[in-house]
Design a protein around this motif. Sequence first.
Motif, PDB file in Angstrom:
ATOM      1  N   ARG A 100       0.888  -1.090   0.414  1.00 49.23           N
ATOM      2  CA  ARG A 100       0.032   0.102   0.144  1.00 49.23           C
ATOM      3  C   ARG A 100       0.658   1.238  -0.005  1.00 49.23           C
ATOM      4  O   ARG A 100       0.895   2.272  -0.719  1.00 49.23           O
ATOM      5  N   ALA A 101       1.922   0.986   0.568  1.00 49.86           N
ATOM      6  CA  ALA A 101       3.198   2.435   0.813  1.00 49.86           C
ATOM      7  C   ALA A 101       3.808   2.618  -0.092  1.00 49.86           C
ATOM      8  O   ALA A 101       3.746   3.829  -0.607  1.00 49.86           O
ATOM      9  N   MET A 102       4.392   1.675  -1.408  1.00 50.09           N
ATOM     10  CA  MET A 102       4.189   1.682  -2.432  1.00 50.09           C
ATOM     11  C   MET A 102       3.964   2.280  -3.231  1.00 50.09           C
ATOM     12  O   MET A 102       4.039   2.492  -4.340  1.00 50.09           O
ATOM     13  N   ALA A 103       1.823   1.815  -3.808  1.00 53.36           N
ATOM     14  CA  ALA A 103       0.735   2.588  -4.709  1.00 53.36           C
ATOM     15  C   ALA A 103       1.444   3.886  -4.400  1.00 53.36           C
ATOM     16  O   ALA A 103       1.437   4.854  -5.230  1.00 53.36           O
ATOM     17  N   GLU A 104       1.203   4.610  -2.836  1.00 56.57           N
ATOM     18  CA  GLU A 104       1.072   5.779  -2.885  1.00 56.57           C
ATOM     19  C   GLU A 104       2.854   6.161  -3.480  1.00 56.57           C
ATOM     20  O   GLU A 104       2.801   7.623  -2.998  1.00 56.57           O
ATOM     21  N   ILE A 105       3.712   6.071  -3.101  1.00 56.34           N
ATOM     22  CA  ILE A 105       5.324   6.085  -3.220  1.00 56.34           C
ATOM     23  C   ILE A 105       4.959   6.552  -5.446  1.00 56.34           C
ATOM     24  O   ILE A 105       5.331   7.642  -5.701  1.00 56.34           O
TER      25      ILE A 105
END
Length: 293
Positions: free
Chosen positions: A211-216
């Motif tokens: 999910r954090a990868m998607a934000e980046i």
Amino acid sequence: MITITTPTGDIGRQVLDRVLDSGEAARVIVRDPSRLPKQVRAKAEVVEGSHAEPATIAKALEGADRLFWLVPPPGFRDAGPARRYYIDFTRAAAREAASRGVRMVHVTSLGRGYQGAAGLLSAALDMDELIESTGVQDRALALPFFMENLLRQVQSITEQGVFSMANTPDQPLLTVATRDVAATAADLLLDTTWSGQARVPLVSPDILTPRAMAEIISQTLGRTVRYQEVPLTDCRARMVQSGASPTLAQDMADMVNAQNNGIYDAEPHNPTSTAATGFREWCQDVLKPIVHS
């Protein structure tokens, strides 16, 4: 002389470029030499064939003193058990390297010590034990999830604003960029001072969830990209429907399940294991240009 396997693959190609740039003599093993760039064919010796074949590996190691070893992914349709594939593919090379005094640098998985089935990752870890049993001098590059795996989803990211995997959205997933793997492998191949056997864990400096990868990714591309979890059962079924063998589909499912259960944390990694490339930098340097091409 440095012998390099998978010279047309993502990691092997980068290792080869670095070795050739250093001026060291290089020899490559490749099934189809026409896939090699002209400049590579002009600089490197070429041995045609599969590096799983005893006769091919014996020819490729004649007069060599270093070997870069990477087992290619198993065939999609006819794959048997991953462990058998990895062991059978590697056995001749490990024995040949040991008998000739050739030092190996090989690619494997992070996660030694994990208890449980991990599919392709378990197979790679079993391969390590085989290599070590021969007594060959070796450095095992112990790696987590490749950032480049996300490039398979460029179309989905571009057209639908989503990338999907079977990994748990909020479970940290350690990653590494292949350029850091290649740089480390090349440095070890060019360093003639080390001996013995050792593992070299290599992970990116940031620990992110999908999910954090998607934000980046969203911040890098300037558009919303969300992460979508695919149930493991659906993922396995889709692979079989696409032509994968049931055995390979199960091995892949076991691998992702192990990632969800923290296999990469089973093996110690410390600041000396930190790779140069963070996920945000990789998105800027690699993913963004491809999405915008």
